[in-house]
Design an enzyme around this catalytic site. Structure first.
Site, PDB file in Angstrom:
ATOM      1  N   ASP A   3     -21.117   6.011  39.990  1.00  0.00           N
ATOM      2  CA  ASP A   3     -21.113   7.478  39.923  1.00  0.00           C
ATOM      3  C   ASP A   3     -22.404   7.906  39.220  1.00  0.00           C
ATOM      4  O   ASP A   3     -23.294   7.067  38.964  1.00  0.00           O
ATOM      5  CB  ASP A   3     -19.831   7.998  39.247  1.00  0.00           C
ATOM      6  CG  ASP A   3     -19.800   7.771  37.742  1.00  0.00           C
ATOM      7  OD1 ASP A   3     -20.723   7.109  37.198  1.00  0.00           O
ATOM      8  OD2 ASP A   3     -18.867   8.264  37.095  1.00  0.00           O
ATOM      9  N   CYS A  28     -20.100   3.024  36.114  1.00  0.00           N
ATOM     10  CA  CYS A  28     -19.894   4.434  35.776  1.00  0.00           C
ATOM     11  C   CYS A  28     -20.415   4.611  34.349  1.00  0.00           C
ATOM     12  O   CYS A  28     -21.121   3.720  33.849  1.00  0.00           O
ATOM     13  CB  CYS A  28     -18.440   4.858  35.958  1.00  0.00           C
ATOM     14  SG  CYS A  28     -17.245   4.032  34.904  1.00  0.00           S
ATOM     15  N   GLY A  29     -20.103   5.716  33.691  1.00  0.00           N
ATOM     16  CA  GLY A  29     -20.681   5.961  32.366  1.00  0.00           C
ATOM     17  C   GLY A  29     -20.291   4.890  31.362  1.00  0.00           C
ATOM     18  O   GLY A  29     -21.142   4.255  30.731  1.00  0.00           O
ATOM     19  N   THR A  30     -18.997   4.678  31.214  1.00  0.00           N
ATOM     20  CA  THR A  30     -18.499   3.654  30.273  1.00  0.00           C
ATOM     21  C   THR A  30     -18.097   2.360  30.959  1.00  0.00           C
ATOM     22  O   THR A  30     -17.913   1.344  30.290  1.00  0.00           O
ATOM     23  CB  THR A  30     -17.239   4.173  29.556  1.00  0.00           C
ATOM     24  OG1 THR A  30     -16.262   4.510  30.569  1.00  0.00           O
ATOM     25  CG2 THR A  30     -17.531   5.409  28.719  1.00  0.00           C
ATOM     26  N   ILE A  59     -15.180   2.222  32.216  1.00  0.00           N
ATOM     27  CA  ILE A  59     -13.708   2.234  32.083  1.00  0.00           C
ATOM     28  C   ILE A  59     -13.032   2.789  33.337  1.00  0.00           C
ATOM     29  O   ILE A  59     -12.078   2.201  33.850  1.00  0.00           O
ATOM     30  CB  ILE A  59     -13.287   3.010  30.815  1.00  0.00           C
ATOM     31  CG1 ILE A  59     -13.794   2.284  29.571  1.00  0.00           C
ATOM     32  CG2 ILE A  59     -11.764   3.150  30.762  1.00  0.00           C
ATOM     33  CD1 ILE A  59     -13.621   3.067  28.273  1.00  0.00           C
ATOM     34  N   HIS A 107     -13.319 -18.008  33.119  1.00  0.00           N
ATOM     35  CA  HIS A 107     -11.869 -17.929  32.886  1.00  0.00           C
ATOM     36  C   HIS A 107     -11.145 -16.944  33.813  1.00  0.00           C
ATOM     37  O   HIS A 107      -9.950 -17.091  34.028  1.00  0.00           O
ATOM     38  CB  HIS A 107     -11.585 -17.519  31.433  1.00  0.00           C
ATOM     39  CG  HIS A 107     -11.849 -18.618  30.451  1.00  0.00           C
ATOM     40  ND1 HIS A 107     -11.437 -18.581  29.136  1.00  0.00           N
ATOM     41  CD2 HIS A 107     -12.506 -19.816  30.596  1.00  0.00           C
ATOM     42  CE1 HIS A 107     -11.806 -19.703  28.518  1.00  0.00           C
ATOM     43  NE2 HIS A 107     -12.472 -20.451  29.373  1.00  0.00           N
ATOM     44  N   HIS A 109      -6.674 -21.731  34.098  1.00  0.00           N
ATOM     45  CA  HIS A 109      -7.086 -20.330  34.314  1.00  0.00           C
ATOM     46  C   HIS A 109      -6.613 -19.832  35.682  1.00  0.00           C
ATOM     47  O   HIS A 109      -6.244 -18.667  35.827  1.00  0.00           O
ATOM     48  CB  HIS A 109      -8.601 -20.198  34.166  1.00  0.00           C
ATOM     49  CG  HIS A 109      -9.071 -20.675  32.826  1.00  0.00           C
ATOM     50  ND1 HIS A 109      -8.707 -20.048  31.655  1.00  0.00           N
ATOM     51  CD2 HIS A 109      -9.802 -21.756  32.469  1.00  0.00           C
ATOM     52  CE1 HIS A 109      -9.209 -20.711  30.625  1.00  0.00           C
ATOM     53  NE2 HIS A 109      -9.884 -21.754  31.093  1.00  0.00           N
TER      54      HIS A 109
END
Ligand code: RB5
Length: 153
Positions: A8, A65-67, A69, A98, A133
């Site tokens: 974004d 994106c910005g973070t 998240i 992992h 894993h």
């Protein structure tokens, strides 16, 4: 390796650098936007990259994106996608060793260029360890199936 990249507006400045790092490391890339600084909704840009990944049209994807998240939330809703928000070369290595990361997620507003480049290089070069894993990843798939079934009553 073919890699689709999407972002974004918050990830846009870092996307160009990430593309350069991918190309420098021998990857073929598909740039799915965004291409301007205009405010957009990150799920709209995650969509095509996630679709390419789950339909086998690329080997791995990178979302920004910005973070990181919002893109993480999007990616990890999709069965078969193992989206990993990485902050440094250690988290990038562990995401591959992992977690068998097939979707690298980066925060364009929280990472400097040199760190981002390190992350990309380590994420490309590091293999999955399998074994215990893989068993844990299989449990995640089982959990998704179980909870989806329960949520339907
Ligand atoms: C956009 O302003 C920002 O919210 C987005 O890039 C991302 O950080 C969301 O998680």
């Amino acid at each position: 390796m073919k890699i689709a990249v999407a972002c974004d507006h918050g990830g846009l400045p870092l996307k160009e650098l990430v593309k350069d790092a991918l190309i420098k490391n021998g990857c073929e890339i598909a740039d799915l936007g965004t291409r301007t600084g205009e405010s957009v909704d990150y799920p709209d840009f995650a969509r095509e990259a996630l679709s390419m990944l789950v339909h086998g049209k690329c080997d791995r994807i990178v979302l920004l994106c910005g973070t990181g998240i919002g893109m993480s939330i999007c990616a990890n809703r999709i069965p078969g996608v193992r989206g990993t928000l990485c902050h440094d070369s250690y988290t990038a290595a562990m995401a591959r060793r992992h977690n068998d990361s097939n979707c690298l997620i980066l925060g364009g507003r929280v990472l400097g260029p040199a760190i981002a480049q390190d992350i990309v290089e380590v994420w490309l070069a590091t293999g999955f360890e399998g074994g215990r894993h893989q068993a844990r990843l299989d449990k995640i798939d089982g959990l998704c199936t179980e909870l989806k079934y329960q949520s339907r009553g």
